[in-house]
Design a protein around this motif. Structure first.
Motif, short mmCIF file in Angstrom:
data_model
loop_
_atom_site.label_atom_id
_atom_site.label_comp_id
_atom_site.label_asym_id
_atom_site.label_seq_id
_atom_site.Cartn_x
_atom_site.Cartn_y
_atom_site.Cartn_z
N CYS A 32 0.83 -1.20 0.00
CA CYS A 32 0.00 0.00 0.00
C CYS A 32 0.87 1.25 0.00
O CYS A 32 1.81 1.37 0.79
CB CYS A 32 -0.92 -0.02 1.22
N GLN A 34 0.02 4.12 1.00
CA GLN A 34 -0.27 4.92 2.18
C GLN A 34 0.30 4.30 3.46
O GLN A 34 1.03 4.93 4.20
CB GLN A 34 -1.78 5.09 2.31
N CYS A 35 -0.05 3.04 3.75
CA CYS A 35 0.30 2.43 5.04
C CYS A 35 1.41 1.36 4.94
O CYS A 35 1.80 0.79 5.94
CB CYS A 35 -0.92 1.81 5.69
N TYR A 47 -4.79 4.06 -7.63
CA TYR A 47 -5.11 5.44 -7.97
C TYR A 47 -3.83 6.12 -8.41
O TYR A 47 -2.81 6.02 -7.73
CB TYR A 47 -5.71 6.17 -6.76
N TYR A 52 -3.13 0.79 -3.43
CA TYR A 52 -3.63 1.10 -2.09
C TYR A 52 -4.41 -0.09 -1.57
O TYR A 52 -5.14 -0.74 -2.33
CB TYR A 52 -4.56 2.31 -2.11
N CYS A 56 -7.25 2.10 3.05
CA CYS A 56 -6.62 3.40 2.75
C CYS A 56 -7.25 4.05 1.53
O CYS A 56 -7.42 5.27 1.49
CB CYS A 56 -5.12 3.23 2.54
N TYR A 57 -7.62 3.25 0.54
CA TYR A 57 -8.24 3.80 -0.67
C TYR A 57 -9.57 4.47 -0.33
O TYR A 57 -9.83 5.60 -0.73
CB TYR A 57 -8.45 2.70 -1.70
N LYS A 59 -10.58 5.49 2.65
CA LYS A 59 -10.33 6.59 3.57
C LYS A 59 -9.85 7.84 2.83
O LYS A 59 -10.25 8.96 3.14
CB LYS A 59 -9.30 6.16 4.61
N LYS A 60 -9.01 7.64 1.83
CA LYS A 60 -8.41 8.77 1.14
C LYS A 60 -9.25 9.31 -0.02
O LYS A 60 -9.27 10.51 -0.26
CB LYS A 60 -7.03 8.35 0.63
N PHE A 61 -9.96 8.44 -0.72
CA PHE A 61 -10.61 8.86 -1.95
C PHE A 61 -12.14 8.80 -1.95
O PHE A 61 -12.76 9.18 -2.92
CB PHE A 61 -10.08 8.03 -3.13
N ARG A 64 -16.44 12.80 1.21
CA ARG A 64 -16.58 13.17 2.62
C ARG A 64 -18.01 12.99 3.07
O ARG A 64 -18.95 13.27 2.31
CB ARG A 64 -16.16 14.63 2.84
#
Length: 70
Positions: A32, A34-35, A47, A52, A56-57, A59-61, A64
């Motif tokens: 990943c 990210q992590c 991405y 990812y 993490c995918y 959470k990040k993309f 909201r």
């Protein structure tokens, strides 16, 4: 034909490659972005040409305010 790892840029030979999402990776390079968790071929998201893990995918993309469950 020898492919090149999109993470480290070095050649990936047939006996060592992990193929995922149409690309050849070294087993230790497929993690990943990210992590840094080790990923299983075909069981991750991508991405901007970076792998990812699912957590993490999302959470990040993900948008909201959207609730998601893993």
């Amino acid at each position: 034909m020898v492919g090149y790892c999109p993470i480290c840029g070095k050649p990936v030979y047939f006996g060592e490659k992990k193929r995922s999402l149409g690309r050849d990776y070294h087993p230790l390079c497929l993690k990943c972005h990210q992590c840094n968790r080790q990923l299983t071929a075909g069981q991750h998201a991508e991405y901007d040409e970076k792998p990812y893990c699912s957590h993490c995918y999302l959470k990040k993309f993900s948008p909201r305010g959207t609730a998601f469950a893993l």
